[in-house]
Design an enzyme around this catalytic site. Structure first.
Site, PDB file in Angstrom:
ATOM      1  N   LYS A 130      -6.617  -9.430  -6.820  1.00 22.13           N
ATOM      2  CA  LYS A 130      -7.705  -9.506  -6.238  1.00 22.13           C
ATOM      3  C   LYS A 130      -9.102  -8.770  -6.430  1.00 22.13           C
ATOM      4  O   LYS A 130      -8.827  -7.523  -6.866  1.00 22.13           O
ATOM      5  CB  LYS A 130      -7.286  -9.371  -4.668  1.00 22.13           C
ATOM      6  CG  LYS A 130      -8.206  -9.685  -3.510  1.00 22.13           C
ATOM      7  CD  LYS A 130      -7.752  -9.376  -2.102  1.00 22.13           C
ATOM      8  CE  LYS A 130      -8.927  -9.495  -1.046  1.00 22.13           C
ATOM      9  NZ  LYS A 130      -8.471  -9.312   0.262  1.00 22.13           N
ATOM     10  N   LYS A 176     -12.835  -3.566  -3.948  1.00 19.94           N
ATOM     11  CA  LYS A 176     -13.926  -2.448  -3.972  1.00 19.94           C
ATOM     12  C   LYS A 176     -13.155  -1.023  -4.296  1.00 19.94           C
ATOM     13  O   LYS A 176     -13.901  -0.101  -4.877  1.00 19.94           O
ATOM     14  CB  LYS A 176     -14.564  -2.225  -2.600  1.00 19.94           C
ATOM     15  CG  LYS A 176     -13.763  -2.108  -1.258  1.00 19.94           C
ATOM     16  CD  LYS A 176     -14.390  -2.741  -0.095  1.00 19.94           C
ATOM     17  CE  LYS A 176     -13.422  -2.604   1.218  1.00 19.94           C
ATOM     18  NZ  LYS A 176     -13.917  -3.451   2.146  1.00 19.94           N
ATOM     19  N   LYS A 199       0.907  -1.290   0.081  1.00 26.26           N
ATOM     20  CA  LYS A 199       0.048  -0.042  -0.022  1.00 26.26           C
ATOM     21  C   LYS A 199       0.953   1.337   0.095  1.00 26.26           C
ATOM     22  O   LYS A 199       0.752   2.371  -0.609  1.00 26.26           O
ATOM     23  CB  LYS A 199      -1.016  -0.039   1.151  1.00 26.26           C
ATOM     24  CG  LYS A 199      -2.043  -0.953   1.087  1.00 26.26           C
ATOM     25  CD  LYS A 199      -3.220  -0.695   1.502  1.00 26.26           C
ATOM     26  CE  LYS A 199      -4.398  -1.453   0.906  1.00 26.26           C
ATOM     27  NZ  LYS A 199      -5.509  -1.699   1.934  1.00 26.26           N
TER      28      LYS A 199
END
Ligand code: TRP
Length: 335
Positions: free
Chosen positions: A198, A201, A113
């Protein structure tokens, strides 16, 4: 008695991966009947990146609606917002001071991240796993259903628990060692555009995911356009090797039909992808649209959702308080 704790970040945009990888399993655990279940919406975790306060409030409410629509029953399980239980933040500081930075430096999710801009990442993004450890340990959770990608964070929670037990509890098991529960098929639902990423959202392309709020036409269209390869549908694991997009569709079909990827291969192997896609699209619509409409119905009465969250928070505070009090005492603090 088992105590189950799991959490998700708030979002208006829960998707198929959240349903198959988490919510559906939470409902099964709740209905097993021999456990106390706590399902949190971790809004404190959501502010490691810049956030809009009003949007956050709404996203938390919307996530609560999604939990309930998917089958989490507020009469059986506690549904609560993390921010409504101060013990999460309180315990996090205590744990922060016994967590070596070296442990956090190993966390692959932070590395992913933060990327190349490590110096600009917030302290919160870095210490995220410590807050997650607090989420789990304040409830003395015995079992924590999580996706594969959270196993490392759970391991850290266990290390923190062991360290506390060693240093402050004279080697007694003061904090319960939480066990990860990695459940069922399709714990890892991948993007419809890239079978190696993956389903997320937050991914840029909306075509990469099926949202719990998508209507039937949108679901059908996304599945029709899902990436595949020029071959026929694989008939077995060997044929699926190196074909992540094919495997993903088969896995999703297996999960939605309560069977397995292998069963889907037996059913569709050797046929054209369009056959699999049509069947998958019908099945996804049949399974997801009742959830979507229930969710929309719930969201017409926000006060009712807020009341459920208030009740859940009250229960969560009561369940965590004895552990917090005792921790403070063991560490030499005042109350
Ligand atoms: N980090 C988890 C995720 O991204 C969410 C989470 C926060 C969580 N606290 C938790 C999951 C405690 C299980 C238990 O999916």
């Amino acid at each position: 008695m088992k105590r189950i704790l799991s959490c998700m970040q708030p979002t208006n945009n829960l998707q198929l991966g959240n349903y198959l990888g988490a919510l559906r399993n939470w409902v099964k655990l709740q209905d097993d009947g021999d456990s106390e279940c706590l399902y949190g919406i971790v809004d404190l975790h959501a502010i490691t990146v810049k956030h809009d306060p009003a949007a956050l409030t709404n996203a938390t409410r919307s996530a609560a609606a999604a939990y309930i629509a998917a089958g989490v029953d507020p009469k059986k399980s506690s549904i609560f917002a993390q921010s409504a239980v101060p013990a999460h933040s309180q315990m996090m500081w205590l744990f922060s001071c016994m967590t070596p930075m070296g442990w956090l430096n190993r966390m692959t999710q932070f590395k992913e991240k933060a990327g190349k801009k490590k110096d600009q990442a917030s302290l919160g993004l870095y210490s995220y796993p410590v807050l997650m450890a607090a989420d789990i340990l304040i409830y003395q959770a015995t079992h924590v259903p999580v996706g594969d990608d959270q196993k490392q964070h759970l391991e850290l929670a266990r290390d923190i628990a062991a360290s506390f037990n060693q240093h402050y509890a004279g080697g007694d098991t003061f904090f319960t060692m939480p066990e990860p529960v990695i459940m069922g098929e399709a714990t890892r639902v991948m993007s419809l555009r890239d079978g190696t990423a993956k389903m997320s959202k937050s991914a840029e392309s909306d075509m990469s995911r099926i949202n719990l709020t998508d209507d039937a036409d949108t679901i059908a269209n996304k599945i029709r356009k899902a990436k595949t390869d020029p071959g026929a549908v694989p008939s077995n694991k060997e044929e699926a090797e190196g074909r992540p997009e094919a495997l993903n569709l088969l896995t999703i079909y297996g999960a939605l039909s309560d069977t397995s990827a292998e069963a889907s291969m037996a059913e569709f192997g050797g046929q054209q992808f369009s056959v699999l896609k049509n069947a998958l699209s019908d099945l996804a619509v049949a399974k997801l649209t009742p959830i979507t409409s229930r969710m929309n119905e719930l969201l017409t009465d926000p006060a009712e959702i807020d009341a459920i969250l208030a009740k859940g928070a009250e229960k969560a505070r009561a369940l965590s308080q004895p552990t917090v009090d005792e921790t403070m005492k063991l560490m030499g603090f005042w109350s």
